[in-house]
Design a protein around this motif. Structure first.
Motif, short mmCIF file in Angstrom:
data_model
loop_
_atom_site.label_atom_id
_atom_site.label_comp_id
_atom_site.label_asym_id
_atom_site.label_seq_id
_atom_site.Cartn_x
_atom_site.Cartn_y
_atom_site.Cartn_z
N ALA A 419 0.84 -1.19 0.00
CA ALA A 419 0.00 0.00 0.00
C ALA A 419 0.88 1.24 0.00
O ALA A 419 1.97 1.24 0.58
N LYS A 420 0.39 2.29 -0.65
CA LYS A 420 1.09 3.57 -0.59
C LYS A 420 0.06 4.70 -0.57
O LYS A 420 -1.05 4.57 -1.09
N LEU A 421 0.47 5.78 0.08
CA LEU A 421 -0.40 6.95 0.19
C LEU A 421 -0.24 7.82 -1.06
O LEU A 421 0.88 8.13 -1.49
N LEU A 422 -1.37 8.20 -1.64
CA LEU A 422 -1.37 9.09 -2.80
C LEU A 422 -1.41 10.54 -2.35
O LEU A 422 -1.77 10.85 -1.21
N LYS A 423 -1.07 11.44 -3.24
CA LYS A 423 -1.01 12.86 -2.89
C LYS A 423 -2.36 13.41 -2.45
O LYS A 423 -2.45 14.34 -1.65
N ASN A 424 -3.44 12.83 -2.97
CA ASN A 424 -4.77 13.33 -2.62
C ASN A 424 -5.31 12.70 -1.33
O ASN A 424 -6.47 12.92 -0.97
#
Length: 469
Positions: A419-424
């Motif tokens: 999992a990775k966090l997106l800019k939005n």
């Protein structure tokens, strides 16, 4: 000389016993150092001969004498209007020929909460509390008071309990619930009023003994579910047995609400917990004759549960919070310093999170945001699933990489996922072993500790999107 001393001691003891008329009695919860609900209509009750014209005089309204008559069982009740001012106050009870039968002193008016559940609520202050910090000032706070209900069980509802009000001090605090202690201290600090904490808890107990008999009798489906529990145990298992002895005797006492920490003992029957817990809350509200706020703790991670029992039980708890009005659930998955210990020693923040829930929902402190971020929606983009949440601000990860995500494929197999966090602020989830994802999970195991937090410092609650309706 020794004989004379024994005789004098006996006379003094007899005089002390005789000073309180055995014909007149109050429940132990109406006693010196009590905290009563401020600015409320409060019930008083007790026992005296039915020929008496019992007179009740409150120190804050000395000109308003309240009269009460007992029934054929010598039981009486009366209602008084409590003031806003903290006090201390007193209440006098006059019996036959206007004789003063009892004077209850040092009563404070404030906010009174019932603190209940099993061992994580029972976990007392004398045990290690690793996040306690400096509590020196708190121990001198005479505005926080405890009433600990003695453990008891009964086949039938009883009227009297053992217990007494204790003023918070270095001598008294050690034997009271740590979660309740910090809940009360935080409320007192935020509201600036006295706080009374009624501790009625028993380690190792399932929810069924805490459900009142009326609820079982009128909701047969709950009774059927309750018959699945084991008969033998370290604590009482019979339906309503603890309610009868430890909740029913205080149902007349006016309280602001309930905090609850329980569920571990129901993990092997997790699918039934939601309906049973929902029924318990509704039953207590019916018995207390109030739409009580009910705030509870989602059980913490522990690696000793079988299968995914704890994950399923947390899901049931979340269902109750989402569907039953005037409830609230605090997520504490991050407040664990050893997943091999079912009793985490980080208890202060559990109490604080419960207090923040009460401050927002009961006391309308709009500046406080007590809700952990939850799953909001999920969509599929090729081999990825994009998760959105109710996070306040953007989520952040406390580890180098995000852990505890899983994906479910078309065959229903579950695989670890990246999992990775997106800019939005959304979360992109994928797994090399899943070509066509159908669902995503987060911290949906017994012992997963969350590592995603919103700007308010609260952890993302566990979830799954493959639940069958």
């Amino acid at each position: 000389m020794k004989r004379l001393f024994i005789i004098i001691t006996f006379i003094l003891a007899f005089t002390h016993v005789s000073a309180q008329n055995p014909e007149f009695a109050l429940p132990s919860i109406i006693s010196d150092h009590a905290v009563m609900q401020r600015n409320s209509e409060v019930k008083l009750w007790g026992w005296c001969p039915s020929v008496w014209d019992l007179k009740i005089v409150c120190s804050w309204a000395p000109a308003d004498t309240i009269h009460a008559k007992s029934d054929m069982h010598c039981s009486w009740e009366a209602y008084i209007r409590t003031p806003e001012s903290a006090g201390p106050h007193s209440i006098r009870f006059y019996g036959w020929e206007n004789k003063l039968e009892r004077e209850v002193n040092d009563i404070l008016m404030g906010e009174t909460w019932l603190c209940s559940g099993q061992s994580n609520m029972e976990y007392i202050m004398s045990y290690p509390v690793q996040d306690a910090g400096d509590i020196t000032k708190a121990l001198e706070n005479k505005q926080v008071r405890f009433f600990k209900v003695s453990k008891a069980t009964s086949r039938y509802p009883v009227e009297r309990i053992q217990g007494k009000w204790e003023i918070c001090s270095p001598e008294t605090y050690k034997d009271f619930s740590a979660v309740a202690f910090f809940f009360g201290q935080h409320l007192n600090e935020a509201l600036g009023v006295p706080v009374g904490l009624i501790g009625s808890y028993w380690g190792g107990t399932a929810v069924e003994p805490w459900i009142d008999e009326f609820t079982f009798n009128h909701e047969k489906e709950l009774y059927v579910l309750s018959q699945k529990q084991q008969v033998a145990g370290w604590s009482p298992t019979a339906n309503s047995s603890i309610y009868n002895a430890m909740i029913h005797p205080i149902k007349n006492y006016t309280i602001a609400g309930v905090i609850w920490y329980q569920g571990e003992a129901n993990n092997e029957r997790a699918a039934d917990y939601g309906p049973l817990f929902d029924g318990m809350i509704r039953g207590w509200r019916n018995e207390f004759h109030r739409f009580l706020p009910f705030y509870f703790v989602q059980i913490a991670p522990w690696n000793g549960y079988a299968g995914r029992n704890a994950a399923y039980l947390r899901e049931q708890q979340a269902d109750v919070a989402a569907t039953l009005h005037n409830t609230g659930m605090v997520v504490v998955g991050d407040l664990v310093n050893d997943i091999a210990d079912i009793h985490p020693s980080l208890k202060k923040q559990v109490g604080v999170r419960l207090a923040n829930m009460a401050l927002r929902k009961t006391y309308h402190k709009e500046e406080i945001q007590p809700y952990s971020p939850m799953l909001k929606s999920v969509r599929t983009e090729g081999r990825k699933m994009i998760v959105t949440t109710t996070a306040l601000g953007k989520l952040t990860c406390k580890n180098k990489t995000i852990r505890n995500f899983e994906m479910v494929d078309q065959a229903g197999e579950v695989y670890p996922a990246d999992a990775k966090l997106l800019k939005n602020g959304e979360i992109s989830v994928s797994s090399a072993k899943v070509r066509v994802p159908v669902a995503v999970r987060y911290c949906f195991t017994n012992d997963a500790v969350p590592d995603l937090f919103d700007s308010n410092g609260l952890p993302l609650a566990p979830f799954r999107t493959d639940r069958k309706k």
